[in-house]
Design an enzyme around this catalytic site. Structure first.
Site, PDB file in Angstrom:
ATOM      1  N   HIS A   1       0.696  -1.147  -0.109  1.00  0.00           N
ATOM      2  CA  HIS A   1      -0.133   0.057   0.045  1.00  0.00           C
ATOM      3  C   HIS A   1       0.792   1.254   0.116  1.00  0.00           C
ATOM      4  O   HIS A   1       0.586   2.143  -0.622  1.00  0.00           O
ATOM      5  CB  HIS A   1      -0.889  -0.006   1.198  1.00  0.00           C
ATOM      6  CG  HIS A   1      -1.567   1.247   1.426  1.00  0.00           C
ATOM      7  ND1 HIS A   1      -2.737   1.693   0.369  1.00  0.00           N
ATOM      8  CD2 HIS A   1      -1.722   2.400   2.331  1.00  0.00           C
ATOM      9  CE1 HIS A   1      -3.210   2.710   0.962  1.00  0.00           C
ATOM     10  NE2 HIS A   1      -2.659   3.117   2.005  1.00  0.00           N
TER      11      HIS A   1
ATOM     12  N   TYR B   1      -1.757  16.834   3.274  1.00  0.00           N
ATOM     13  CA  TYR B   1      -1.062  16.117   4.180  1.00  0.00           C
ATOM     14  C   TYR B   1       0.446  16.433   4.376  1.00  0.00           C
ATOM     15  O   TYR B   1       0.955  15.691   5.211  1.00  0.00           O
ATOM     16  CB  TYR B   1      -1.159  14.539   3.365  1.00  0.00           C
ATOM     17  CG  TYR B   1       0.032  14.313   2.393  1.00  0.00           C
ATOM     18  CD1 TYR B   1       0.961  13.345   2.630  1.00  0.00           C
ATOM     19  CD2 TYR B   1      -0.088  14.817   1.271  1.00  0.00           C
ATOM     20  CE1 TYR B   1       1.883  13.156   1.953  1.00  0.00           C
ATOM     21  CE2 TYR B   1       0.673  14.665   0.209  1.00  0.00           C
ATOM     22  CZ  TYR B   1       1.741  13.735   0.469  1.00  0.00           C
ATOM     23  OH  TYR B   1       2.698  13.335  -0.396  1.00  0.00           O
TER      24      TYR B   1
ATOM     25  N   LYS C   1      -9.458  12.181   6.801  1.00  0.00           N
ATOM     26  CA  LYS C   1      -9.198  10.803   7.688  1.00  0.00           C
ATOM     27  C   LYS C   1     -10.526  10.741   8.634  1.00  0.00           C
ATOM     28  O   LYS C   1     -10.522   9.656   9.134  1.00  0.00           O
ATOM     29  CB  LYS C   1      -8.071  10.211   8.023  1.00  0.00           C
ATOM     30  CG  LYS C   1      -6.887  10.224   6.723  1.00  0.00           C
ATOM     31  CD  LYS C   1      -7.087   8.895   5.995  1.00  0.00           C
ATOM     32  CE  LYS C   1      -5.923   8.683   4.825  1.00  0.00           C
ATOM     33  NZ  LYS C   1      -6.093   7.238   4.539  1.00  0.00           N
TER      34      LYS C   1
ATOM     35  N   ASP D   1     -11.250   2.633   7.278  1.00  0.00           N
ATOM     36  CA  ASP D   1     -10.767   4.140   7.623  1.00  0.00           C
ATOM     37  C   ASP D   1     -11.128   4.768   6.373  1.00  0.00           C
ATOM     38  O   ASP D   1     -10.188   5.113   5.553  1.00  0.00           O
ATOM     39  CB  ASP D   1      -9.265   3.813   7.792  1.00  0.00           C
ATOM     40  CG  ASP D   1      -8.710   5.189   8.412  1.00  0.00           C
ATOM     41  OD1 ASP D   1      -9.426   6.064   8.670  1.00  0.00           O
ATOM     42  OD2 ASP D   1      -7.357   5.467   8.054  1.00  0.00           O
TER      43      ASP D   1
HETATM   44 CA    CA Z   1      -5.575   4.406   7.507  1.00  0.00          CA
END
Ligand code: CA
Length: 439
Positions: free
Chosen positions: A145, A255, A264, A244
């Site tokens: 990821h 970010y 988030k 999430d």
């Molecule tokens: Ca996450």
């Protein structure tokens, strides 16, 4: 690290018949904890244990005095409206309660009569968060990821050099974590398309999922006292499924340099049943970094972590669009992965989190991060599955999805299956995207 004992014996059966069909997520070898009450009632929330399609009402069991000896105190704690106290009692107490539950629910148990009166069908129950989540930290433990996302955000520099040394994480927000069934409004936020000079505030047009596991902290550590890697798992109560939800158009603008923020923290959803670390004992796997990678620093390394730090947990995400729901078509799977691909183990998350003396508390939640596997079909977020929104996924009913649309429900499932062990599962974690506030 929990070891195999009589409660894992695959030959055990329960007097609750639905626990014995080989397909249930909740055979007698699982015994996960949740907080529940009867649907639509004003009853007090209390702890329960899943067995087949039933729940052992721990408040009723405590009142009936079913659990005695070293199981009495944890059974009383499991009757509370949150499981923080049970979590804080530590692994030995949870283990004593598990053994007592296993014995009481076994075929032929003398406690059948007393416990039968304490059963509530899961079909008649509703759930709430199983603990007061004081703090929530999200990690980033899938190197696949991290690399996939890094490539989209920084094509020249996908994996930052710290990744293979530090279990990366950030402090998230606990207040917006909800239980399975959570429906939340599409978030609004600042978005700046690359070609625009200035940002605008608008509903996110890039709503995404993140398929993760949530780690519930058990026993606390005192401020200033790190948890060594050998002890780390004794501070973990158990695992849940964790979605999430993420707004991918808000994220890139906000970010840097401090990490994710409003992209988030508008909603995160957990499954109601916490599968304990002891229940997962038959499904351990060896853990290693690839030979050519830096090996974990000594504080993140132990024989136990290397031989059995990983967990073989199958995970999948499914989508049910409004159109599928209307047609009673059933949801469609969009990805399937396994927790064993993670680059850092749950024990390493706990040890790293406390290396500076940070204190963890019972009921704290640690997210594993999106658990994408090594191949694209094992990617656990739409941003990866669609290569940053360029390649929509095709659904079996002819619909396409690049990002989530209003009315989409996402369902996470997890289970463990292995020769010589009873199959256990996590139940489901579902959540639905609603239209943004004001349209
Ligand atoms: Ca996450």
């Amino acid at each position: 690290m929990p070891t195999l004992n009589e409660t894992h014996d695959p030959k055990l059966t329960s007097w609750v018949a639905s626990a014995n069909d080989g397909r249930t997520d909740f055979p007698i070898q699982n015994l996960p904890f949740a907080v529940f009450r009867r649907q639509g009632s004003q009853e007090a929330w209390r702890g329960g244990v899943a067995i087949g399609d039933q729940i052992v009402d721990m408040a009723a069991a405590a009142q009936a005095g079913v659990f005695q000896g070293d199981a009495a105190a944890p059974a009383q704690a499991a009757a509370e409206s949150t499981l923080n106290q049970l979590m804080g009692l530590g692994a030995a107490a949870a283990s004593a309660l598990r053994r007592a539950l296993s014995q009481a629910l076994r075929t032929g148990s003398a406690q059948q009569g007393a416990l039968q009166a304490c059963l509530v069908p899961q079909a008649e129950a509703e759930y709430t968060l199983p603990a007061r989540i004081g703090d929530y930290t999200d990690f980033y433990t899938s190197v696949h990821h991290a690399t996939n996302i890094g490539r989209l955000f920084r094509p020249d520099n996908p994996l930052l050099p710290n990744y293979k040394w530090v279990p990366i994480g950030y402090h998230g927000r606990a207040s917006s974590i909800g239980i399975s069934g959570q429906a939340f409004k599409r978030p609004k936020g600042q978005v700046k398309p690359p070609e625009a000079d200035t940002p605008v505030v608008k509903p996110s047009a890039r709503m995404d999922i993140e398929l993760e596991l949530g780690v519930f902290v058990g026993r606390a550590n005192a401020l200033g006292e790190p948890i060594g890697i050998e002890q780390a798992e004794s501070h973990i109560f158990g695992l849940v499924l964790f979605n999430d939800w993420s707004a991918r158009d808000i994220q890139p603008w906000e970010y840097q340099p401090l990490g994710p923020f409003l992209s988030k923290n508008f909603a995160s959803t957990i499954s109601p049943w916490i599968v304990t670390m002891e229940a997962l004992a038959p499904f351990r796997t060896p853990f290693a970094h690839p030979e050519d990678d830096p090996q974990p620093l000594p504080y993140l390394s132990s024989t136990g972590n290397s031989t059995a730090g990983g967990l073989d947990i199958e995970l999948e995400a499914l989508i049910e669009t409004a159109q599928m729901r209307a047609a009673h078509a059933g949801p469609a799977r969009i990805t399937h992965t396994n927790y064993r691909h993670a680059y850092w183990t749950a024990a390493q998350m706990v040890t790293h989190h406390t290396v500076n003396g940070c204190n963890l508390q019972p009921g704290d939640l640690l997210g594993t991060g999106t658990l994408s596997g090594p191949t694209l079909d094992q990617a656990c977020a739409l941003i990866e599955l669609t290569t940053g929104g360029k390649n929509p996924i095709q659904l079996p009913n002819g619909e396409q999805r690049t990002w989530l649309e209003d009315g989409d429900t996402v369902i996470l499932r997890g289970w463990c299956q292995r020769e010589g062990a009873a199959r256990i599962g996590f139940g489901e974690c579902t959540g639905t995207v609603l239209p943004a506030q004001g349209g």
